[in-house]
Enzyme design. Sequence first.
Site, short mmCIF file in Angstrom:
data_model
loop_
_atom_site.label_atom_id
_atom_site.label_comp_id
_atom_site.label_asym_id
_atom_site.label_seq_id
_atom_site.Cartn_x
_atom_site.Cartn_y
_atom_site.Cartn_z
N CYS B 86 -25.37 27.63 51.56
CA CYS B 86 -24.96 26.76 52.66
C CYS B 86 -26.03 26.83 53.74
O CYS B 86 -26.12 27.83 54.47
CB CYS B 86 -23.61 27.21 53.22
SG CYS B 86 -23.11 26.24 54.64
N LEU B 87 -26.86 25.84 53.79
CA LEU B 87 -27.96 25.84 54.76
C LEU B 87 -28.17 24.40 55.19
O LEU B 87 -28.28 23.50 54.36
CB LEU B 87 -29.21 26.42 54.10
CG LEU B 87 -30.42 26.66 55.00
CD1 LEU B 87 -30.08 27.70 56.07
CD2 LEU B 87 -31.61 27.13 54.19
#
Lengths: 515, 149
Positions: B86-87
Site C-alpha cells: 500500500c503505497l
Amino acid sequence: MSSPEPIPPPNDRRSSRASSNASLAVPTLDNTREPVELLVVGGPPSTPSPLALRASNSPSSNRRKSRIAKLPPDVHLLEYLSACDSNLICLICHSPFDKPVQLACEHFFCRECLDHAWDAQHDAQKTCPTCRGRVDTTREPLPVPKIIATMLDELVVKCPNTKSGCDWIEQRVNVHDHVLLYCEYTLVDCPDFDCHLYITQKDFHKGCLHYTEHQRTTCPNRSTACPHCSVELLRLELNAHVKDICPKVIVPCPGTLVGCTVAVERADLAGHAKGCSMAIMAPYFRDQQARIERSEARLEPLSRKVGILEDGLSKITNMLYPPNANDSSFPVTNPLDPNSDAFTTAPLVPTPDFRLPPASFPPVPPSHDTSQTPLTNPTPPPFDSQIHHLLTLHGSLRDEVSRIANALTDYEGRTNMMIINENQRVKDEMLHTNAAINGMRMQLHWLVSATLQQRTGSTNSTGNSTSRAGGSTDSNASGTQGTNSNLGSRSAGASATLHLPLRRLSDSTRQNTKL
Amino acid sequence: MALSKRIIKETQRLAEDAVPGISAVPHDDNLRYFDVTIDGPSQSPYEGGVFKAELFLPDDYPMTPPKIRFLTRIYHPNIDRLGRICLDVLKSNWSPALQIRTILLSIQALLGAPNPDDPLANDVAQAWKQDEQAAIATAREWTEKHAKP
C-alpha cells in the site's frame, strides 16, 4: 506493439513548431490522437519540400503519389552521438526533448509525452508529472525558450536507417529532411502494385525484389523435383540445373561441331568423349573457328578503310589529271600563261607519263584478296613519273613567279620615270605662270604710278626709274621679294617716271623672251 | 515503442549505476519483468534482511505505475500476506516522471517508516497500534525467519 495507441510521428520541424504554436494558441486540450500520418511524396505535403514540389509538378505524380509513402523519422528512436545535457532529457521518455513544452511550474516535457501522461489521468484535473502541481489547461502548456529548441536542434544524431547501411550523421534538425528526401535506405512501398512490402529507396528502380526472395525462402511451394534426376531443388533454380548440372539430361557430344551425332546422358558423356576423336578435336576446331571469326571481324574495318583511301587517291588523281586532258590542254602552265617562257620547261618530261588515267588505279572491291592490292603489284607503279611531273610543275611555277617579279620591277621603274617627267613639266608650267603674273603686276604698277605722276605733275629722275627697273628684274627671280621692294619703292614717294616708253620696252622684251 | 526505449534506458542505468541496497534485474525472456531485492533499512526491524520482490512494467508504463509485490514474507502494516504494497506512488500518486529506481527507494523508505494509520494488513496495523514494541519484535523475528539469506 508496446503502446496501444500509435504515437503520432513528429512532423517536419517547421510544421511541428507551427502546429505546437497553434495548439498553444488554442487552449483547449487536444486529446484526440491523430492516426499515423504518412507523408506522401508527390502529393501536397504540409510543407513543400523541393523534391515533393518537383514530384508534384511532374506528369507522373499521380502514379507516384499512390506508390511512394514514407514514414517520417521518430525522434525518440534516434541514436544520439553528442552527449546530451541531463537537463534536456524528458523525464517521461528519458530521451532528449522532442517538441518540448513548459508548464507554469517550469517543468519541461515533450509535447507528446505530456499528452500521454495526461491521457492516463482520466479526470479534468491535470497535474505536472514532476511536481504534481495543478495545471491550468486553459493557459498551459507554454512554449519553451528559443534557446532550448536550438540546443536540441544541434544534437548530433545518426540516421535512423543506420542498420540498413546509411552512415549519415548530422544535427537533429536535419534528420527529417534527410530521411524523407535524401536517405537511400528509407523504406518505400515496393514498386510492384501487387506487392505490399517495402523496399529501400535505392532499390526502388530495380523493381520488386520480394518475389525472388519469396521464391527462395518463404514460398511453401518453392521446392520441386527435377523431372530428369528427381533431385529436390528450388523451383527458381530448376532451369539452370537442367541446363548445366543435371546428370540425367540427354546432351549431345561436344564433337557435334565436327559432326559427331551421338547424344547421351550427361553422366555418360565423359565416357563417350574419351573415345570420340571428334570430341577430342572439338576444342581445337572451336579455337580455330573463333580465331577465324576474330580475323574476319578485324578484316572488315580494314577493307573499308582501304576502300576509303583508294577512293580518295583516285579523286586526287582525277583532280591532277582530268580524264579528257590531252597534251595541249595539259594544265601545267596553261592557266597561268600559255605564252610564257616557263612553258619550255614542261616538255622536259614526256607528257604521256604525266597523264595517269584513273584506270591505272583500279578501285579494289572490299572483298578483294590482299595479295592483289596495288601495293604488292610487281609492275612498277607510275608514281616516279608523277613525282617528276610535280617537280616540273614546281619549277615552272617558280619561273613564272620570278618572271612576274621582273615585270613588276620593270613597271615600277617605268612608272617612276613617268612621274618624274610629269613633275618636271608641271614645274616649268608654274614658272611660266609666275613670270606672266609678275609681268602683269609690273604693268599695273607702271600704269598706276603714271596716273599718280600725272595728277601731281611733278617730275622724276631717270636714275630712280632705272633702279626700279633693276628691282623689277630681281623680282622676276624671287616673286615675293620683288613685290616687297616694289611696295617699298612705291611708298618711298615719287615713284612715277617720265620714261614711260623705256619701261614698256624693257617689259616687252622680257615678255618676249619668256613667252 | 518510444516508451519501451525508456525501459531499456532505465534497465541500463539500473545495472550501471546501481542504488546501494537495491537491485532489479530483468528476466531474459521478458524485459518488463524484474527480479528485485531490497535490503532492509538500518535502524529498522527489517535491518539485515534481504527482501525479494517482483516488479512488472505494464504495457503503458510509464503512464501507469509498475506492479510490485513482495515475494518474501514481511511483517509490515502496509504490506499484506500476499506481498501487495500500500503505497500512494504506486496508485493514485503515480507520475510518469517517477521510475523504477525511485519507486524501489520509496518502498525501502516505507520499510523504515511503517504507517499503521493507512493499513493494508489490518491485523498487523492493529498490533502495531496496540503494542508497537511487540510488533517491532515480531517484525524482527520474521525478518530473521524469512529474509535471511
